[in-house]
Design a protein around this motif. Sequence first.
Motif, mmCIF file in Angstrom:
data_model
loop_
_atom_site.group_PDB
_atom_site.id
_atom_site.type_symbol
_atom_site.label_atom_id
_atom_site.label_comp_id
_atom_site.label_asym_id
_atom_site.label_seq_id
_atom_site.Cartn_x
_atom_site.Cartn_y
_atom_site.Cartn_z
ATOM 1 N N VAL A 88 0.835 -1.202 0.000
ATOM 2 C CA VAL A 88 0.000 0.000 0.000
ATOM 3 C C VAL A 88 0.869 1.251 0.000
ATOM 4 O O VAL A 88 0.649 2.189 -0.768
ATOM 5 N N PHE A 89 1.868 1.259 0.867
ATOM 6 C CA PHE A 89 2.755 2.419 0.941
ATOM 7 C C PHE A 89 4.071 1.969 1.552
ATOM 8 O O PHE A 89 4.091 1.342 2.617
ATOM 9 N N GLU A 90 5.175 2.265 0.868
ATOM 10 C CA GLU A 90 6.498 1.879 1.349
ATOM 11 C C GLU A 90 7.104 2.997 2.186
ATOM 12 O O GLU A 90 7.089 4.157 1.788
ATOM 13 N N SER A 91 7.678 2.606 3.326
ATOM 14 C CA SER A 91 8.363 3.588 4.157
ATOM 15 C C SER A 91 9.801 3.795 3.709
ATOM 16 O O SER A 91 10.356 4.881 3.874
ATOM 17 N N ARG A 92 10.399 2.754 3.150
ATOM 18 C CA ARG A 92 11.757 2.910 2.632
ATOM 19 C C ARG A 92 11.715 3.692 1.324
ATOM 20 O O ARG A 92 10.828 3.494 0.493
ATOM 21 N N MET A 93 12.685 4.552 1.159
ATOM 22 C CA MET A 93 12.711 5.392 -0.044
ATOM 23 C C MET A 93 12.956 4.524 -1.279
ATOM 24 O O MET A 93 13.904 3.744 -1.338
ATOM 25 N N THR A 94 12.095 4.675 -2.267
ATOM 26 C CA THR A 94 12.236 3.946 -3.517
ATOM 27 C C THR A 94 13.261 4.638 -4.416
ATOM 28 O O THR A 94 13.699 5.765 -4.164
ATOM 29 N N ALA A 95 13.626 3.962 -5.507
ATOM 30 C CA ALA A 95 14.607 4.522 -6.441
ATOM 31 C C ALA A 95 14.083 5.798 -7.084
ATOM 32 O O ALA A 95 14.832 6.769 -7.280
ATOM 33 N N HIS A 96 12.794 5.837 -7.439
ATOM 34 C CA HIS A 96 12.222 7.037 -8.050
ATOM 35 C C HIS A 96 12.223 8.201 -7.054
ATOM 36 O O HIS A 96 12.536 9.344 -7.421
ATOM 37 N N SER A 97 11.878 7.910 -5.815
ATOM 38 C CA SER A 97 11.892 8.960 -4.802
ATOM 39 C C SER A 97 13.309 9.461 -4.565
ATOM 40 O O SER A 97 13.537 10.658 -4.335
ATOM 41 N N TYR A 98 14.269 8.558 -4.621
ATOM 42 C CA TYR A 98 15.668 8.950 -4.480
ATOM 43 C C TYR A 98 16.078 9.892 -5.611
ATOM 44 O O TYR A 98 16.839 10.851 -5.394
ATOM 45 N N SER A 99 15.568 9.645 -6.819
ATOM 46 C CA SER A 99 15.861 10.540 -7.944
ATOM 47 C C SER A 99 15.253 11.919 -7.718
ATOM 48 O O SER A 99 15.879 12.941 -8.027
ATOM 49 N N VAL A 100 14.021 11.965 -7.183
ATOM 50 C CA VAL A 100 13.395 13.255 -6.872
ATOM 51 C C VAL A 100 14.209 13.984 -5.811
ATOM 52 O O VAL A 100 14.474 15.197 -5.919
ATOM 53 N N TYR A 101 14.590 13.270 -4.784
ATOM 54 C CA TYR A 101 15.403 13.834 -3.700
ATOM 55 C C TYR A 101 16.697 14.434 -4.250
ATOM 56 O O TYR A 101 17.073 15.571 -3.919
ATOM 57 N N ASN A 102 17.390 13.689 -5.114
ATOM 58 C CA ASN A 102 18.636 14.184 -5.690
ATOM 59 C C ASN A 102 18.399 15.369 -6.620
ATOM 60 O O ASN A 102 19.256 16.256 -6.734
ATOM 61 N N SER A 103 17.254 15.399 -7.285
ATOM 62 C CA SER A 103 16.950 16.524 -8.172
ATOM 63 C C SER A 103 16.924 17.838 -7.402
ATOM 64 O O SER A 103 17.460 18.859 -7.863
ATOM 65 N N VAL A 104 16.309 17.827 -6.242
ATOM 66 C CA VAL A 104 16.244 19.042 -5.426
ATOM 67 C C VAL A 104 17.646 19.474 -5.017
ATOM 68 O O VAL A 104 17.987 20.669 -5.059
ATOM 69 N N TYR A 105 18.483 18.527 -4.639
ATOM 70 C CA TYR A 105 19.846 18.862 -4.241
ATOM 71 C C TYR A 105 20.669 19.392 -5.414
ATOM 72 O O TYR A 105 21.510 20.284 -5.241
ATOM 73 N N VAL A 106 20.441 18.839 -6.612
ATOM 74 C CA VAL A 106 21.144 19.353 -7.790
ATOM 75 C C VAL A 106 20.777 20.817 -8.019
ATOM 76 O O VAL A 106 21.642 21.670 -8.285
ATOM 77 N N VAL A 107 19.480 21.133 -7.929
ATOM 78 C CA VAL A 107 19.033 22.527 -8.110
ATOM 79 C C VAL A 107 19.679 23.427 -7.065
ATOM 80 O O VAL A 107 20.192 24.518 -7.380
ATOM 81 N N ALA A 108 19.691 22.995 -5.806
ATOM 82 C CA ALA A 108 20.238 23.813 -4.734
ATOM 83 C C ALA A 108 21.728 24.081 -4.938
ATOM 84 O O ALA A 108 22.202 25.224 -4.800
ATOM 85 N N HIS A 109 22.488 23.057 -5.281
ATOM 86 C CA HIS A 109 23.928 23.240 -5.472
ATOM 87 C C HIS A 109 24.224 24.058 -6.720
ATOM 88 O O HIS A 109 25.177 24.852 -6.734
ATOM 89 N N ALA A 110 23.436 23.884 -7.782
ATOM 90 C CA ALA A 110 23.630 24.694 -8.983
ATOM 91 C C ALA A 110 23.311 26.158 -8.706
ATOM 92 O O ALA A 110 24.010 27.065 -9.172
ATOM 93 N N LEU A 111 22.243 26.401 -7.923
ATOM 94 C CA LEU A 111 21.911 27.779 -7.536
ATOM 95 C C LEU A 111 23.027 28.398 -6.714
ATOM 96 O O LEU A 111 23.400 29.563 -6.919
ATOM 97 N N TYR A 112 23.558 27.638 -5.806
ATOM 98 C CA TYR A 112 24.638 28.156 -4.968
ATOM 99 C C TYR A 112 25.847 28.535 -5.818
ATOM 100 O O TYR A 112 26.457 29.602 -5.629
ATOM 101 N N ALA A 113 26.175 27.672 -6.780
ATOM 102 C CA ALA A 113 27.321 27.961 -7.653
ATOM 103 C C ALA A 113 27.064 29.195 -8.496
ATOM 104 O O ALA A 113 27.937 30.055 -8.662
ATOM 105 N N MET A 114 25.838 29.303 -9.049
ATOM 106 C CA MET A 114 25.521 30.440 -9.909
ATOM 107 C C MET A 114 25.492 31.737 -9.114
ATOM 108 O O MET A 114 26.055 32.760 -9.534
#
Length: 879
Positions: free
Chosen positions: A409-435
């Motif tokens: 019904v609902f997984e508590s462990r982070m799935t691979a797709h959720s991990y990709s979403v999580y990393n996407s936010v971090y990529v945006v944050a680090h790119a913003l910081y660099a820019m």
Amino acid sequence: MSCKFSILVIMVLPGVLCKIPHLNCITSDPLPILHKYHQLGDIIIGGIMSQIYIFSNTITFQEQPSTDLFYKNEVVTQLYQHILSLAFAVKEINENPQILPNFTLGFHIYNSHFIASWTYHASMELFSTQGNFTPNYKCDTKNNPVAVIRGPNSEIFINMEAILSIYKVPQFTYGSAAELSRKTQIAFYHQMFSNVNRQYRGILQLLLHFQWMWIGILYDNDDNGERFLQNVVPMFSQKGICFDFIERFPVITFVDNIDKMVTEGFHIYHVVTESTANVCVIYGDIKTMTFIRMFPIISQYENVAEMAVSKVLVMSAQMEFTSLPFQKHENIDFLHGVLSFAIHSKEILGFQKFLHMRKPILEKEDGNGFIQPFWEEAFKCSFPGSTLDSQATETCTGVEKLETLLSSVFESRMTAHSYSVYNSVYVVAHALYAMLSLGVKKTARIHKERQILLSQLTWKLNYFVRHICFNNSVGETLYFNANGELETGFDIINWVIFPNQSFFRVKVGEVQPLSSNEEMFTISEKTIMWTHRFNQTRPSSLCNPSCHSGYSKLKQRGKPFCCYHCIPCPEGKISDHKDMDNCFQCPQDHYPNEEQNFCIIKYVTFLSYEESLGITFTSFIIIFSLITILVLWLFIKHNDTPIVKANNETLTYILLISLLLSFLCALLFIGRPHQWTCLLRQVLFGIIFSISVSSILAKTIIVILAFMATNPGSRIRKWMGKKLGVSIIFFCSFIQTIICIVWLSTSPPFLYVDMYSMPKEIVLMCNEGSTIMFYSVLGFMGFLATISFIVAFRVRKLPDTFNEAKFITFSMLVFSSVWFTFLPTYLSKKGKYMVAMEIFSILSSSGGLLACIFFPKCYILIGKPELNSKEQLRRITME
């Protein structure tokens, strides 16, 4: 609002109607996006995700569109984790002062409902003033997203790409994505997914590892599925994998053509269940799992046992476990043992705690429009005033615990797709910081100007995204390649289904990139739980049973190339592996075993002194040699007796000595041959035997001359004497010697290693060299024997007590019989038996001469000495 603008909007929104015949533009507010989630911040990240299906009536354009068109919402509870992973990443970044100091992240998440129109709607609302849908008209720059995260299926990507590319904001796609052809699009497109070719090669390596050469393929009915098919079929075929079936999933729809979808679904089910392939590769996305979950329902309808239809399913990384509400309680045992690929991920510390703290009342107040339908569907309850079409009879309390939900019904462990979403936010944050860090060096370090810089140069963020490289919170290094694809690997996941219909994903292998074209494939076979049908034994998937070693494959006419018959290897050939296309010869110094599955080294053979045949021949040689010596001694002892003198004692001694040498010459044919023995054995044999036969010929001629000399006035008496016999022997042996010298000068015998005559032996033997010269030696001996036989036959009845002619006649008959028999027998033998045949011929012919000529005389010398007298000789002559 102008008419022109209204016409533009009606193309994408059902909420605006323009009556073209009357040229009057009637406008109304568009239908609202039913599910959205907003969190304020200095910098906004957009999200367009799918969690809830909308079942709608067909739009006929006969009435004003309204929410009445939507008669049912179906919540996919598993996909709610994607939304929470974005919110969790934003929370972590906001709490970390080192990433974006003096800035807070916020987000706007919209539900696309898996439908193109809603995806377009959400894409335009992202760039409208919050709460007021006015596409391309921005009053509040604070709410404009600097990046958009979209997923998880390719349809969302296709529908968003045309609009979002206008604004040049970075677009992050997780899950499945379509292929872009224009470079201008690729510049703004960042895929949180490794290169798909790496996944194709990983699937191929998995199949080859388990030797699954007979498979089926199911793929999505879209461009991605077609590209998958075009890539993998030739790639797999080159490695010997062939396909029992290749079927395309029907277009999954919840609006119209449902009957067609169901019909096609039954067809696919029958193809899969009737297939002899035990492995099925499935290429799809989130929606594909919804269709696969229909298999247990169909099996019940078809009254087919699940064990009879279960296969090993190999799923692509774009897929994830999902279910519609009506599938939630269906049996998922058929997924036990699934091997699926997934984007490489790690467990994020604190994520499960974040999930468990979600409460619908607080979340709804914070602008989370996804949590209430999720909560109602997950816990089978309803909130007061709920719009969700639910059969629940219980009221939601809001204090239910997510950790009590089954993983199906609902997984508590982070799935691979959720991990990709999580990393996407971090990529945006680090790119913003660099820019921003680079921009601040050229401008004032004040918050207001940084905000202006951010709003004006958002399009430049794509460059920093492409060139960013950092470690996320769990130490994973993140960066993109030149094609905008995340450089990462794939995990191989084994699905374990429990009796309560929950499941657990176990990582059993991985495909990690070593370079741009190389991967490292590893798998732990011992930890894999196979589907129940195979009782924890490695499944086999072949068109037919493997051909064991000792057999080769013969293709079955009219079937794929990996379907074949197994035929035994021809005699003399082997196959030392399973499923070999052809048998092959063993090396020259080996021979096949009886099963013809490996080669045994041949043993070196020759006629040795140790074996029984060699011992027998050696014994006979010694015995015959001793007998000859005894006879010679006897004749020497009685050399003054008439019987010895009457038969020309010199020729007798020469004959006996040549016979002794003939016996001893046979020893050269026994034992390990060498080059010197090969040169001596035939030459000595030929010369010695020529001396023996020429001695007999001389004896025969002397007998004739002796009787002719008794005639009155005969002149033959002067030819009588020792010199005549010796001259005959010398002349005949000289001719044989000349033949042997020519033989040795032109093509002498040589040591030969025969690897072919005997199947299991390497025969060391002497090759005659020139066959013509070999038979010339034998022929000359035969010629002398023939002359001796003819002459002796003519004088065999001469009256003389000591007349040898009759004995010579018989001895030549024995001699000729032996050697005439020798030729065909010698040619029919192989290996050491050819040598044995020659030794036998030497011994039997020499023994025949010894016995026929000398044994009668020995009998007189030993047994009848009274006959060995001059009186007996005179008596016979007078008679």
